[in-house]
Design an enzyme around this catalytic site. Structure first.
Site, PDB file in Angstrom:
ATOM      1  N   ASN A 212       0.854  -1.192   0.000  1.00 23.14           N
ATOM      2  CA  ASN A 212       0.000   0.000   0.000  1.00 23.14           C
ATOM      3  C   ASN A 212       0.887   1.239   0.000  1.00 23.14           C
ATOM      4  OD1 ASN A 212       0.402   0.974   2.868  1.00 23.14           O
ATOM      5  ND2 ASN A 212      -0.303  -1.108   3.248  1.00 23.14           N
ATOM      6  N   LYS A 291       8.127 -17.458 -10.189  1.00 20.69           N
ATOM      7  CA  LYS A 291       7.368 -16.366 -10.775  1.00 20.69           C
ATOM      8  C   LYS A 291       6.140 -16.915 -11.518  1.00 20.69           C
ATOM      9  CE  LYS A 291       7.900 -12.511 -13.896  1.00 20.69           C
ATOM     10  NZ  LYS A 291       8.617 -12.032 -15.066  1.00 20.69           N
ATOM     11  N   PRO A 308      -3.711 -11.403  10.786  1.00 20.85           N
ATOM     12  CA  PRO A 308      -4.128 -11.122  12.172  1.00 20.85           C
ATOM     13  C   PRO A 308      -4.256  -9.628  12.387  1.00 20.85           C
ATOM     14  CG  PRO A 308      -1.815 -11.794  12.084  1.00 20.85           C
ATOM     15  CD  PRO A 308      -2.378 -11.986  10.707  1.00 20.85           C
ATOM     16  N   ASP A 309      -5.159  -9.222  13.264  1.00 19.19           N
ATOM     17  CA  ASP A 309      -5.321  -7.797  13.586  1.00 19.19           C
ATOM     18  C   ASP A 309      -4.482  -7.503  14.831  1.00 19.19           C
ATOM     19  OD1 ASP A 309      -6.284  -5.315  14.683  1.00 19.19           O
ATOM     20  OD2 ASP A 309      -7.952  -5.487  13.263  1.00 19.19           O
ATOM     21  N   ILE A 310      -3.421  -6.741  14.639  1.00 18.23           N
ATOM     22  CA  ILE A 310      -2.451  -6.521  15.729  1.00 18.23           C
ATOM     23  C   ILE A 310      -3.113  -5.792  16.890  1.00 18.23           C
ATOM     24  CG2 ILE A 310      -0.216  -5.513  16.321  1.00 18.23           C
ATOM     25  CD1 ILE A 310       0.453  -5.626  13.275  1.00 18.23           C
ATOM     26  N   PHE A 326      -4.710   4.264  14.306  1.00 16.30           N
ATOM     27  CA  PHE A 326      -4.878   5.255  13.233  1.00 16.30           C
ATOM     28  C   PHE A 326      -6.016   4.797  12.337  1.00 16.30           C
ATOM     29  CE2 PHE A 326      -1.779   8.700  12.676  1.00 16.30           C
ATOM     30  CZ  PHE A 326      -1.105   8.547  13.880  1.00 16.30           C
ATOM     31  N   LYS A 340     -14.147   2.286  14.779  1.00 16.77           N
ATOM     32  CA  LYS A 340     -12.909   1.529  15.016  1.00 16.77           C
ATOM     33  C   LYS A 340     -12.520   1.560  16.490  1.00 16.77           C
ATOM     34  CE  LYS A 340     -10.982   1.500  10.636  1.00 16.77           C
ATOM     35  NZ  LYS A 340     -10.256   2.127   9.560  1.00 16.77           N
ATOM     36  N   LYS A 344     -12.366  -2.109  18.104  1.00 15.87           N
ATOM     37  CA  LYS A 344     -11.050  -2.668  18.454  1.00 15.87           C
ATOM     38  C   LYS A 344     -10.706  -2.451  19.929  1.00 15.87           C
ATOM     39  CE  LYS A 344      -9.022  -2.339  13.853  1.00 15.87           C
ATOM     40  NZ  LYS A 344      -7.772  -2.589  13.150  1.00 15.87           N
TER      41      LYS A 344
HETATM   42  N1  CTP Z   1      -4.331  -2.537  12.206  1.00 15.27           N
HETATM   43  C1  CTP Z   1      -3.769  -3.595  12.881  1.00 15.27           C
HETATM   44  N2  CTP Z   1      -3.757  -4.846  12.329  1.00 15.27           N
HETATM   45  C2  CTP Z   1      -4.330  -5.046  11.125  1.00 15.27           C
HETATM   46  C3  CTP Z   1      -4.953  -3.982  10.430  1.00 15.27           C
HETATM   47  C4  CTP Z   1      -4.918  -2.741  11.008  1.00 15.27           C
HETATM   48  O1  CTP Z   1      -3.243  -3.401  13.988  1.00 15.27           O
HETATM   49  N3  CTP Z   1      -4.304  -6.280  10.608  1.00 15.27           N
HETATM   50  C5  CTP Z   1      -4.328  -1.213  12.822  1.00 15.27           C
HETATM   51  C6  CTP Z   1      -3.628  -0.147  12.010  1.00 15.27           C
HETATM   52  O2  CTP Z   1      -2.251  -0.052  12.370  1.00 15.27           O
HETATM   53  C7  CTP Z   1      -4.383   1.113  12.387  1.00 15.27           C
HETATM   54  C8  CTP Z   1      -5.773   0.616  12.695  1.00 15.27           C
HETATM   55  O3  CTP Z   1      -5.658  -0.782  12.921  1.00 15.27           O
HETATM   56  O4  CTP Z   1      -3.885   1.710  13.553  1.00 15.27           O
HETATM   57  C9  CTP Z   1      -6.769   0.857  11.628  1.00 15.27           C
HETATM   58  O5  CTP Z   1      -6.307   0.339  10.420  1.00 15.27           O
HETATM   59  P1  CTP Z   1      -7.218   0.388   9.115  1.00 15.27           P
HETATM   60  O6  CTP Z   1      -6.542  -0.371   8.027  1.00 15.27           O
HETATM   61  O7  CTP Z   1      -7.677   1.778   8.884  1.00 15.27           O
HETATM   62  O8  CTP Z   1      -8.494  -0.389   9.653  1.00 15.27           O
HETATM   63  P2  CTP Z   1      -8.951  -1.828   9.554  1.00 15.27           P
HETATM   64  O9  CTP Z   1      -8.997  -2.369  10.937  1.00 15.27           O
HETATM   65  O10 CTP Z   1      -8.155  -2.611   8.583  1.00 15.27           O
HETATM   66  O11 CTP Z   1     -10.444  -1.616   9.073  1.00 15.27           O
HETATM   67  P3  CTP Z   1     -11.002  -1.289   7.595  1.00 15.27           P
HETATM   68  O12 CTP Z   1     -10.058  -1.934   6.642  1.00 15.27           O
HETATM   69  O13 CTP Z   1     -12.331  -1.875   7.641  1.00 15.27           O
HETATM   70  O14 CTP Z   1     -11.052   0.213   7.466  1.00 15.27           O
END
Ligand code: CTP
Length: 408
Positions: A212, A291, A308-310, A326, A340, A344
């Site tokens: 990204n 490739k 995983p969502d940290i 953020f 959020k 979270k």
């Molecule tokens: N984040 C995280 N782990 C992930 C995805 C996101 O810890 N796998 C954290 C990011 O570092 C940021 C926050 O979650 O601080 C929000 O990230 P964002 O990508 O905006 O949100 P998402 O939780 O991915 O939700 P969405 O994609 O639905 O907007």
């Protein structure tokens, strides 16, 4: 500009022999703009590059060059100057000067002033990149740092000698900012701050990845601001092209799972986690060993699986750091950010609009801070300035959390 810390401050500017001495003339002006009183002492070699008269005219004060100036020394002028100084800034600081300072020599006016003064000493090195990289220079720097000497820069880039590398003097406005920052209140002294920054890359095959547009600049600015505020900083960085903020401990990662592992480990001892990274939500189910080749005219489908969502995993821990998330959004910024915060289980969300020239790749940004008490807008400013404001707010929240816990 963060120059308020210098208003009325007595700054002794030492100029040593190097081509970057020409930038010191501008520095005198910028220090004056920030409200500092400036006196200049030069080495004999510096006077070969820029005349003392230039500095005298710009600072409005006589310039000292030699320990053996009979007129000035009639009243022990060097001791008077050493006592007068509240800050000593050597810019540019040559390799030779750093070596002499590191070894406590007092064989000219400037080294004598540094030894004879109780004021904090800061050096802004400038030299050819090979001289900078030399083990002797680096050892001298390490010794100076261990004694509390502040080191500003150097920057990397093209040099007057025609080479490219590290060793350029910081720009005058950067030096003024660095000096002003040494007077910032230590609101995070003794705190451990963990920050994630940048994008994550999810490999598809040996040559392709899903990524990204996060540049990492906001997270790196927060790390620098937290160091300035006295914190012990760990910065977990995705793939970015940014220098490590001085004083921060950096851990480089590539994928979301690597970032997850590094953050979970470091979070055990952290007081606060600032999640400035743009973590990839998905990764390819499998990474191809070779490739991937085109097959006929057809398209292709990539099977993705969720990362995983940290933040959510940290929020679930029994002993969790203060969590700052953020939310980079393209629309309905505040509503998405508040969702959020709740979903979270965060303590604070810093939300901003991305796209249309704002956000990821821009130098400036603005943030909306959302927590359970309400909303605070931080208007458009440089990412460095916003980072300082955010760090101050985080420091307040940490304190509030502790006083709240003590009352319960
Ligand atoms: N984040 C995280 N782990 C992930 C995805 C996101 O810890 N796998 C954290 C990011 O570092 C940021 C926050 O979650 O601080 C929000 O990230 P964002 O990508 O905006 O949100 P998402 O939780 O991915 O939700 P969405 O994609 O639905 O907007």
């Amino acid at each position: 500009m963060a120059s308020t810390g210098l208003a009325g401050r007595r700054v002794l500017l030492g100029v040593t022999g190097g081509i970057a001495a020409y930038k010191a003339a501008e520095l005198v002006r910028r220090l004056g703009d920030a409200g500092a009183q400036v006196r200049v002492a030069m080495t004999e070699n510096a006077a070969r590059f820029v005349t003392p008269l230039t500095f005298q005219a710009l600072s409005g004060n006589p310039v000292r060059l030699s320990l053996w100036d009979e007129h000035a020394e009639a009243a022990m002028g060097h001791i008077e100057l050493a006592r007068w100084a509240e800050d000593i800034l050597i810019a540019p600081a040559s390799a030779d000067f750093l070596a002499r300072l590191a070894h406590g020599l007092a064989d000219d006016l400037l080294t004598t002033l540094c030894l004879a003064s109780a004021a904090p000493v800061h050096v802004a090195p400038a030299m050819n990149q090979q001289m900078w990289a030399n083990a002797a220079t680096q050892a001298n720097l390490a010794l100076l740092r261990s004694r509390g000497v502040g080191v500003f820069g150097p920057a990397a880039g093209s040099q007057a000698c025609g080479e490219v590398g590290s060793g350029r003097l910081l720009e005058p406005n950067e030096l003024v900012e660095a000096l002003a920052n040494t007077h910032r209140p230590q609101t995070l002294a003794g705190r451990r701050v963990l920050i994630s920054a940048g994008p994550t890359y999810e490999d598809i095959d040996p040559v392709r990845f899903l990524g990204n547009r996060s540049s990492g600049r906001m997270g790196f600015a927060i790390a620098a601001a937290a160091v300035e505020a006295g914190a012990d900083v760990t910065l977990v960085a995705g793939p970015v092209h940014l220098p490590t903020p001085a004083g921060a401990q950096r851990i480089d990662v590539r994928s979301a799972r690597e970032m997850h592992a590094a953050v979970m480990r470091a979070a055990e001892s952290a007081d606060v986690y600032v999640a400035a990274a743009a973590v990839g939500d998905f990764r390819p189910q499998e990474i191809a060993a070779h490739k991937i080749k085109k097959r006929g005219d057809g398209g292709m489908t990539l099977e993705l699986t969720q990362n995983p969502d940290i933040l959510a995993d940290l929020a679930a821990l029994p002993r969790r750091p203060l969590l700052v998330g953020f939310a980079a959004e393209t629309e309905h910024v505040e509503a998405h950010a508040r969702a959020k915060l709740e979903r979270k289980g965060l303590d604070l969300v810093a939300a901003n609009q991305v796209g249309g020239g704002l956000g990821f790749e821009a130098d400036d940004n603005c943030l909306t801070l959302i927590d359970h008490d309400g909303t605070t807008h931080l208007p458009t400013a440089s990412k460095r300035e916003l980072a300082r404001q955010l760090v101050d707010i985080v420091a307040q929240r940490l304190e509030r959390r502790e006083t709240g816990a003590a009352r319960r």
